[in-house]
Scaffold this active site. Structure first.
Site, short mmCIF file in Angstrom:
data_model
loop_
_atom_site.label_atom_id
_atom_site.label_comp_id
_atom_site.label_asym_id
_atom_site.label_seq_id
_atom_site.Cartn_x
_atom_site.Cartn_y
_atom_site.Cartn_z
N GLY A 8 0.83 -1.22 0.00
CA GLY A 8 0.00 0.00 0.00
C GLY A 8 0.86 1.25 0.00
N GLY A 11 -0.55 4.64 -1.21
CA GLY A 11 -1.69 5.24 -0.50
C GLY A 11 -1.25 6.32 0.46
N GLN A 12 -2.23 6.95 1.07
CA GLN A 12 -1.96 8.03 2.05
C GLN A 12 -0.99 7.56 3.13
OE1 GLN A 12 -4.95 10.70 4.52
NE2 GLN A 12 -4.83 8.70 5.47
N ASP A 56 1.50 -8.02 -5.81
CA ASP A 56 0.08 -7.82 -5.59
C ASP A 56 -0.35 -8.71 -4.42
OD1 ASP A 56 -2.48 -6.97 -7.76
OD2 ASP A 56 -2.88 -8.17 -5.96
N ALA A 80 -4.92 -2.43 0.58
CA ALA A 80 -6.33 -2.86 0.69
C ALA A 80 -7.16 -2.10 -0.32
CB ALA A 80 -6.88 -2.56 2.09
N SER A 127 -9.32 -1.76 11.22
CA SER A 127 -10.09 -0.53 11.06
C SER A 127 -11.25 -0.42 12.04
CB SER A 127 -10.64 -0.50 9.64
OG SER A 127 -11.70 0.42 9.53
N GLU A 129 -14.01 0.46 11.21
CA GLU A 129 -15.19 -0.04 10.49
C GLU A 129 -15.59 -1.42 11.01
OE1 GLU A 129 -17.46 0.77 7.76
OE2 GLU A 129 -16.92 2.70 8.61
N TYR A 151 -16.52 -4.19 3.26
CA TYR A 151 -15.17 -3.78 3.67
C TYR A 151 -14.93 -4.12 5.14
CZ TYR A 151 -11.48 -0.60 5.30
OH TYR A 151 -10.37 -0.07 5.90
N LYS A 155 -12.21 -6.66 6.80
CA LYS A 155 -11.20 -6.24 7.79
C LYS A 155 -11.27 -7.13 9.04
CE LYS A 155 -8.74 -2.85 6.09
NZ LYS A 155 -7.29 -2.92 5.96
P1 NDP Z 1 -5.42 4.10 0.47
O1 NDP Z 1 -6.71 3.75 -0.17
O2 NDP Z 1 -4.89 5.48 0.33
O3 NDP Z 1 -4.28 3.09 -0.04
C1 NDP Z 1 -4.56 1.74 -0.26
C2 NDP Z 1 -3.33 1.09 -0.86
O4 NDP Z 1 -3.61 -0.29 -1.11
C3 NDP Z 1 -2.88 1.69 -2.19
O5 NDP Z 1 -1.47 1.82 -2.16
C4 NDP Z 1 -3.29 0.65 -3.20
O6 NDP Z 1 -2.49 0.61 -4.36
C5 NDP Z 1 -3.06 -0.63 -2.39
N1 NDP Z 1 -3.69 -1.81 -2.98
C6 NDP Z 1 -4.96 -1.91 -3.43
N2 NDP Z 1 -5.16 -3.12 -3.97
C7 NDP Z 1 -3.98 -3.80 -3.83
C8 NDP Z 1 -3.56 -5.11 -4.20
N3 NDP Z 1 -4.35 -5.97 -4.81
N4 NDP Z 1 -2.28 -5.47 -3.91
C9 NDP Z 1 -1.44 -4.60 -3.30
N5 NDP Z 1 -1.79 -3.35 -2.93
C10 NDP Z 1 -3.05 -2.96 -3.20
O7 NDP Z 1 -5.56 3.72 2.04
P2 NDP Z 1 -4.93 4.43 3.32
O8 NDP Z 1 -3.52 4.75 3.08
O9 NDP Z 1 -5.86 5.47 3.79
O10 NDP Z 1 -5.05 3.25 4.38
C11 NDP Z 1 -4.02 2.28 4.54
C12 NDP Z 1 -4.60 1.02 5.15
O11 NDP Z 1 -5.20 1.34 6.40
C13 NDP Z 1 -5.70 0.34 4.33
O12 NDP Z 1 -5.59 -1.04 4.55
C14 NDP Z 1 -6.99 0.85 4.94
O13 NDP Z 1 -8.05 -0.05 4.73
C15 NDP Z 1 -6.58 0.93 6.40
N6 NDP Z 1 -7.26 1.91 7.22
C16 NDP Z 1 -7.30 3.23 6.83
C17 NDP Z 1 -7.88 4.17 7.63
C18 NDP Z 1 -7.96 5.61 7.22
O14 NDP Z 1 -8.73 6.35 7.85
N7 NDP Z 1 -7.16 6.06 6.27
C19 NDP Z 1 -8.47 3.78 8.93
C20 NDP Z 1 -8.34 2.38 9.24
C21 NDP Z 1 -7.75 1.48 8.41
P3 NDP Z 1 -2.93 1.32 -5.75
O15 NDP Z 1 -2.57 2.76 -5.61
O16 NDP Z 1 -2.13 0.60 -6.76
O17 NDP Z 1 -4.42 1.12 -5.88
P1 GDR Z 2 -15.25 5.83 5.99
O1 GDR Z 2 -14.80 7.19 5.26
O2 GDR Z 2 -16.35 5.17 5.31
O3 GDR Z 2 -15.43 6.18 7.44
O4 GDR Z 2 -13.95 4.93 5.81
P2 GDR Z 2 -15.56 8.18 4.28
O5 GDR Z 2 -14.79 9.45 4.36
O6 GDR Z 2 -15.77 7.59 2.94
O7 GDR Z 2 -17.01 8.35 4.95
C1 GDR Z 2 -17.18 8.93 6.24
C2 GDR Z 2 -18.65 9.24 6.48
O8 GDR Z 2 -19.06 10.34 5.65
C3 GDR Z 2 -20.36 10.07 5.15
N1 GDR Z 2 -20.59 10.83 3.93
C4 GDR Z 2 -19.87 10.71 2.79
N2 GDR Z 2 -18.80 9.93 2.50
C5 GDR Z 2 -18.27 10.05 1.26
N3 GDR Z 2 -17.19 9.33 0.94
N4 GDR Z 2 -18.79 10.90 0.30
C6 GDR Z 2 -19.88 11.69 0.57
O9 GDR Z 2 -20.33 12.44 -0.28
C7 GDR Z 2 -20.45 11.59 1.87
N5 GDR Z 2 -21.49 12.22 2.49
C8 GDR Z 2 -21.56 11.74 3.72
C9 GDR Z 2 -20.36 8.55 4.91
O10 GDR Z 2 -21.68 8.07 4.81
C10 GDR Z 2 -19.62 8.08 6.15
O11 GDR Z 2 -20.52 7.94 7.22
C11 GDR Z 2 -12.64 5.41 6.00
C12 GDR Z 2 -11.70 4.63 5.07
O12 GDR Z 2 -10.42 5.21 5.12
C13 GDR Z 2 -11.61 3.18 5.51
O13 GDR Z 2 -10.63 2.50 4.73
C14 GDR Z 2 -11.22 3.14 7.00
O14 GDR Z 2 -11.13 1.81 7.44
C15 GDR Z 2 -12.23 3.91 7.81
O15 GDR Z 2 -12.25 5.25 7.36
C16 GDR Z 2 -11.88 3.93 9.29
#
Ligand code: NDP
Ligand code: GDR
Length: 328
Positions: A8, A11-12, A56, A80, A127, A129, A151, A155
């Site tokens: 990942g 990702g962020q 992957d 993920a 997470s 979630e 999702y 998790k």
């Molecule tokens: P992002 O969606 O920003 O990043 C997800 C990463 O997973 C990307 O680098 C993506 O690669 C990679 N990925 C997707 N599919 C695959 C695959 N098949 N094989 C290998 N890599 C893959 O997520 P965040 O950085 O926000 O989050 C990091 C992790 O933490 C995730 O597992 C997320 O579910 C979990 N998490 C995040 C939270 C949040 O609030 N941000 C809270 C709790 C948990 P590509 O760019 O190629 O698609």
């Molecule tokens: P979440 O994040 O589902 O908590 O998952 P998201 O920002 O998508 O939604 C948060 C809440 O906002 C409400 N919502 C909207 N959401 C989106 N995306 N777009 C809209 O227009 C909108 N309007 C209202 C949603 O219903 C929801 O309640 C994130 C991800 O990073 C997960 O991978 C991680 O595990 C969890 O946070 C913790």
């Protein structure tokens, strides 16, 4: 030199964690998927010190090869499919990557370190979630899990599989139950970035309105830069364990809109915000609020950036980006 492998990486969290580990003198390897990943250049430019390996989470042989090449002391499984709304429409794919992908990498790490199961320290990105229809407020490590999305269910599988590998094979495998964390690097599909990006554009006259889903949902939002520090601290413990990482505060989407619009001088945002059922979810998680006491006590971890500062940081970043785009 300590060596780490991060899945990942594009990702962020992958970017923030890479910066943290590089600053600590680690040799950092990142797993990148696809034959021409569009984020390859982003990673190269943001964290040039990271060595990229293709692979992957769906392909165990690619994971084994990455482990052989990186020879890591620590593996951070951040990869993920992470967008909850998308997981209803792509439930099987989400299960393959977000659930089975965890088993794949755990198994690859187990095979790679067969001579000494604790050779590699493993971090799983669990997470909030998983708490879904919350059974307790605030949520702790022991709170019963009740996921409300494909999702979340995926998790939960990854979470328990991580615990199972720890208990079955003696692996140093920890799970961070992280609540929402955001930053200027957040994807545009998530609500915070969607709002801050739109607010910046509205204030510059580049966009008229923002179309949203449920404005009553509440989340415990922290800053991603703070949260990757907690991941690292988990792997520095003698014993692997699970930790809730959260701020302990919850805010509604209404409050998010208040702070973001206020930052650009708009007090009444009602005329700019529309709601559309297409952004509503089949099942909602209404009140997520974490209890990070264990992380405070054992890891010495506390979040530094509060909600208002976080949202303002993101609006300021999006304003700067939009102004730069207009100037181009
Ligand atoms: P992002 O969606 O920003 O990043 C997800 C990463 O997973 C990307 O680098 C993506 O690669 C990679 N990925 C997707 N599919 C695959 C695959 N098949 N094989 C290998 N890599 C893959 O997520 P965040 O950085 O926000 O989050 C990091 C992790 O933490 C995730 O597992 C997320 O579910 C979990 N998490 C995040 C939270 C949040 O609030 N941000 C809270 C709790 C948990 P590509 O760019 O190629 O698609
Ligand atoms: P979440 O994040 O589902 O908590 O998952 P998201 O920002 O998508 O939604 C948060 C809440 O906002 C409400 N919502 C909207 N959401 C989106 N995306 N777009 C809209 O227009 C909108 N309007 C209202 C949603 O219903 C929801 O309640 C994130 C991800 O990073 C997960 O991978 C991680 O595990 C969890 O946070 C913790």
């Amino acid at each position: 030199m300590t060596r780490a492998l991060i899945t990942g990486i594009t990702g962020q969290d992958g970017l923030y964690l890479s910066e943290l580990l590089l600053s600590k003198g680690y040799e950092v390897y990142g797993l990148i998927r696809g034959q021409n990943n569009p984020k390859f250049d982003l990673v190269r430019e943001t964290v040039p010190g990271v060595k990229l390996l293709t692979g992957d989470l769906g392909d165990v042989s690619s994971l084994l090869r990455a482990l052989e090449e990186a020879q890591p002391d620590e593996v951070y499984n951040l990869g993920a499919i992470s967008f909850v709304a998308y997981s209803w429409e792509n439930a099987m794919l989400t299960t393959d990557v977000t659930a089975k992908g965890v088993l794949n990498i755990l198994e690859a790490v187990r095979l790679y370190s067969h001579d000494d199961p604790s050779k590699v320290r493993f971090y799983q990105a669990s997470s909030s979630e998983m708490f879904g229809k919350v059974q307790e407020v605030p949520q702790r490590e022991e709170t019963l899990l009740w996921p409300r999305s494909p999702y979340g269910v995926a998790k939960v599988f990854g979470h328990y599989m991580t615990i199972n590998y720890r208990e079955s094979y003696g692996m140093h495998a920890s799970s961070g139950i992280l609540f929402n964390h955001e930053s200027p690097r957040r994807g545009f599909e998530f609500v915070t970035r969607k709002v801050t990006h739109a607010v910046a554009r509205i204030s510059l006259g580049l966009q008229d309105e923002i179309v949203m889903g449920n404005l009553d949902a509440k989340r415990d939002w922290g800053f991603a830069g703070d949260y990757v520090e907690a991941m690292w601290r988990m792997l520095q413990q003698d014993t692997a364990d699970d930790y809730v990482i959260a701020t302990g505060e919850t805010h509604s989407i209404h409050e998010l809109l208040d702070v973001a619009f206020k930052r650009v001088g708009i007090d009444d945002w009602s005329k700019y915000v529309k709601q559309d059922p297409r952004f509503m979810r089949p099942a909602e998680v209404d009140l997520l609020i974490g209890d990070p006491s264990k992380a405070h006590e054992v890891l010495g971890w506390k979040p530094k950036v509060g909600f208002t500062e976080l949202v303002e940081m993101m609006v300021d970043n999006d304003l700067a980006e939009q102004r730069a785009n207009v100037g181009r």
